[in-house]
Design a protein around this motif. Sequence first.
Motif, PDB file in Angstrom:
ATOM      1  N   THR A  38       4.340   2.615  14.871  1.00 19.20           N
ATOM      2  CA  THR A  38       3.616   2.733  13.598  1.00 19.20           C
ATOM      3  C   THR A  38       4.281   1.902  12.514  1.00 19.20           C
ATOM      4  O   THR A  38       3.623   1.204  11.730  1.00 19.20           O
ATOM      5  CB  THR A  38       3.555   4.208  13.177  1.00 19.20           C
ATOM      6  N   VAL A  39       5.614   1.950  12.442  1.00 21.27           N
ATOM      7  CA  VAL A  39       6.352   1.172  11.438  1.00 21.27           C
ATOM      8  C   VAL A  39       6.069  -0.316  11.599  1.00 21.27           C
ATOM      9  O   VAL A  39       5.810  -1.037  10.627  1.00 21.27           O
ATOM     10  CB  VAL A  39       7.862   1.461  11.552  1.00 21.27           C
ATOM     11  N   GLN A  40       6.105  -0.795  12.854  1.00 24.11           N
ATOM     12  CA  GLN A  40       5.880  -2.227  13.069  1.00 24.11           C
ATOM     13  C   GLN A  40       4.461  -2.630  12.656  1.00 24.11           C
ATOM     14  O   GLN A  40       4.253  -3.683  12.052  1.00 24.11           O
ATOM     15  CB  GLN A  40       6.115  -2.579  14.536  1.00 24.11           C
ATOM     16  N   ARG A  41       3.474  -1.792  12.969  1.00 23.23           N
ATOM     17  CA  ARG A  41       2.104  -2.126  12.587  1.00 23.23           C
ATOM     18  C   ARG A  41       1.953  -2.171  11.070  1.00 23.23           C
ATOM     19  O   ARG A  41       1.247  -3.023  10.526  1.00 23.23           O
ATOM     20  CB  ARG A  41       1.137  -1.096  13.186  1.00 23.23           C
ATOM     21  N   ILE A  42       2.607  -1.261  10.339  1.00 24.93           N
ATOM     22  CA  ILE A  42       2.525  -1.262   8.876  1.00 24.93           C
ATOM     23  C   ILE A  42       3.173  -2.523   8.313  1.00 24.93           C
ATOM     24  O   ILE A  42       2.630  -3.181   7.414  1.00 24.93           O
ATOM     25  CB  ILE A  42       3.179   0.005   8.306  1.00 24.93           C
ATOM     26  N   VAL A  43       4.346  -2.892   8.836  1.00 33.08           N
ATOM     27  CA  VAL A  43       5.024  -4.106   8.355  1.00 33.08           C
ATOM     28  C   VAL A  43       4.178  -5.335   8.651  1.00 33.08           C
ATOM     29  O   VAL A  43       4.000  -6.224   7.789  1.00 33.08           O
ATOM     30  CB  VAL A  43       6.422  -4.226   8.990  1.00 33.08           C
ATOM     31  N   ASN A  44       3.630  -5.411   9.886  1.00 29.82           N
ATOM     32  CA  ASN A  44       2.778  -6.554  10.226  1.00 29.82           C
ATOM     33  C   ASN A  44       1.531  -6.580   9.357  1.00 29.82           C
ATOM     34  O   ASN A  44       1.049  -7.655   8.983  1.00 29.82           O
ATOM     35  CB  ASN A  44       2.386  -6.501  11.700  1.00 29.82           C
ATOM     36  N   ASP A  71       0.850  -1.184   0.000  1.00 28.66           N
ATOM     37  CA  ASP A  71       0.000   0.000   0.000  1.00 28.66           C
ATOM     38  C   ASP A  71       0.895   1.246   0.000  1.00 28.66           C
ATOM     39  O   ASP A  71       1.700   1.443   0.912  1.00 28.66           O
ATOM     40  CB  ASP A  71      -0.907  -0.013   1.238  1.00 28.66           C
ATOM     41  N   ARG A  72       0.755   2.077  -1.033  1.00 29.28           N
ATOM     42  CA  ARG A  72       1.666   3.220  -1.183  1.00 29.28           C
ATOM     43  C   ARG A  72       1.567   4.168   0.011  1.00 29.28           C
ATOM     44  O   ARG A  72       2.578   4.667   0.510  1.00 29.28           O
ATOM     45  CB  ARG A  72       1.332   3.953  -2.484  1.00 29.28           C
ATOM     46  N   ARG A  73       0.342   4.442   0.502  1.00 28.15           N
ATOM     47  CA  ARG A  73       0.180   5.367   1.626  1.00 28.15           C
ATOM     48  C   ARG A  73       0.890   4.849   2.870  1.00 28.15           C
ATOM     49  O   ARG A  73       1.615   5.587   3.548  1.00 28.15           O
ATOM     50  CB  ARG A  73      -1.316   5.548   1.906  1.00 28.15           C
ATOM     51  N   MET A  74       0.697   3.568   3.188  1.00 31.08           N
ATOM     52  CA  MET A  74       1.315   3.012   4.389  1.00 31.08           C
ATOM     53  C   MET A  74       2.841   2.945   4.253  1.00 31.08           C
ATOM     54  O   MET A  74       3.577   3.237   5.199  1.00 31.08           O
ATOM     55  CB  MET A  74       0.746   1.619   4.662  1.00 31.08           C
TER      56      MET A  74
END
Length: 753
Positions: free
Chosen positions: A711-717, A632-635
Amino acid sequence: MSAVLPAWLDPRRSLRARFALILGASGLALALLTAAVVAIVQRSQLTEQQGQAMRREALLLARVLDGALRQRLDQLQATADHPLLASGLFEPGDARLLLEGLRAQQPAFAWLALVAPDGRVEVATNALLEGRNLGTEAWFGHARQGPWIGTRRPADPALAASLGLVDGQPPQLVDLGLPMTDMTGRPTGVLAARLRWDWLQELQRSLRGDAGAGIESIVLDRDGRVLLGPAGWLDQPPALAPRPGAAPGLLQWPDGDFLSTWVAAPPAGSGLTVLLRQPAALAFEPAAEMSRRLLLQGMAGTLAFMLLSVWLAGRIARPIGELSAAALRVVHDQPPEFAAIPPEREDEVAEVAHALRRLHDELSRRLADQQLATARYETLFRDAPVAIYVAIDDRLRIANDACLRLYGAASLAQLEGRGTTELFDAGDAALAAARLRQQQALRADGAPTPTLEHRIRRLDGSIAAVESTAMLLALAEGQGVQVVLHDITEQRQAQAALRELNAQLEARVAARTAELQAANAELDAFAYAVSHDLRAPLRAMTGFSQALVEDFGPALEPAARSYLDQIVLAGQRMSDLVEGLLTLSRTVRGALSVAPVDLSALAQLALADLQRAEPQRRVEVEIEPGLVAQGDRRMLAALLNNLLGNAWKYSAGRGDAKIRLYAVMRDGMRWFCVEDNGAGFEMAHAGRLFKAFARLHRQDEFPGLGIGLATVQRIVNRHGGRIEAEATIGQGACFRFSLPERPQTHSDQGARA
């Protein structure tokens, strides 16, 4: 006639003359037959050998011509991919210089041009045909779709004037073309070329320089017309339709019989078809010569055979009766006797007598072995642990004890005579018909039928599941079928129980997943509500504190003024924390919009924003180009903004600050790395990095809210990937994350856990 001939030459009175006449005539007939058969065999062998040799030569010619044409297409493709043309922004003079360079390197190209999508020639070598519309020509439509090799045709008058005439006629050319696109993939036209036909003809002649005598080669284009070959054949289809898949053989052409073979180049390439043919007289000359020699040798051998037969007749006639009597005794299973043949005799008749004795002994031994093998087979058949029965004409004749137990039969009589349809359960009638077809297709030296799973009905009415195979069996009564059955009833029951257990487990997992999704949704709603409810009292506290400072600031004691400043700062800090909580809650809301994302471009944008915010800083930035991930480009933009923002912040204390973005392969997985040479951290505290509001540095050292890495970890997960960190105090940190090739696009509920 008989009065004139001596008695030993009269066939009616002399056995030797009769033998000579019969054997001589037989020898002559055999010689003629041998000569004819050898001629036929020799012609067949020559057809196969010479045909295969011609086929290999035709295949080589097809591959070389196809490869040469494809190489020209590759050169055109390399030119089309040149940055000057791929950019879509070029001057005609520069483009013409590029085309002229290609033509100078490859004299086979008579003309090169850039053709617009509407068919208009934009740029051409020597400026020939520029401005002309070629959109109506047949090759143009094909070349817009993909690389295309056309057919032979005469040059346009303008090209002919430039290239010169050949034997008073315009030179023959072959159309080539391929589509052109710019760097964004948008079609920009066609790169067209006219290939010299005489270059292709010279290539064919060079390849055929060492060809066998009388063998001629003809090359057809993709439309089936003669491209290379005799002058009278050019530009028209051959007299016989091409047969590329057929074996080499003798074909009747209008100009005679020829040994011919066809070979086709791959359709995706040039589409050429190569024909090699050789006159039958030249191809089969060795066979004709061999037949003549054999006929002469056969006639000489026949004459010698007749003379020899006269001498042999006298020696063979007498023992014939003895051999006949001995053979009759062997037929009646009695040992042969040769009382009239002395034991010391060692001629052929004696060898035949000894052979008959050995034959009788061998037959007796084999019969005993066969009886022993039959007894062993019967024992194995009867005591085998698996069910076996033998059917003749689809009727059960023999069954072992295991088969009787499987069907619940007390004796063979209860099953004997039943067919396949009766031995199968009525519900598996289609499988029974399939088994009958398999049995009919069995061969004596072939493999058994494939394993078939079906049901049988026992004599007591119960159903059993079995796997069965059948194979052909040679019996004295004729061809039979041996069927082997394995009882798999318990196995199928166990599988059914396992499927039921799996269904129960899946239902439990679905229920737990639903509960988890509901809990996550409730948690997000709670965080959102709490954050909004906290904002109003925070704004009131901060506002009234600022009003006190503005209205009564001069009248306040310094200590009171300091307390009010601390209240304002604490309120702003609390507001920032509430905003961070909302940001963390909104990060991975909604379904993923998966597409290829250029991480290199996103990183350049993020670092450019950071540099504009702090123009006085000098940071060495290294971004590996072409880093693309699915997501997802936004994330992913938020992920890079947080990682690069941390690298920018924690390297602020170094005069030689450096930030890198690159990718590495590890254990078959691609990892994207964000690395800096900043403050670093203790690896003992790495477990706290990705927790919300957890910080490893003091606020006065490096300000922040502590939600960036969470936030980074949630996006990767959310993408189904992994993230890890590595650092050394005072030497910097490296954050690595990996993303799957195809992230799941399910909703965000399950990703918030």
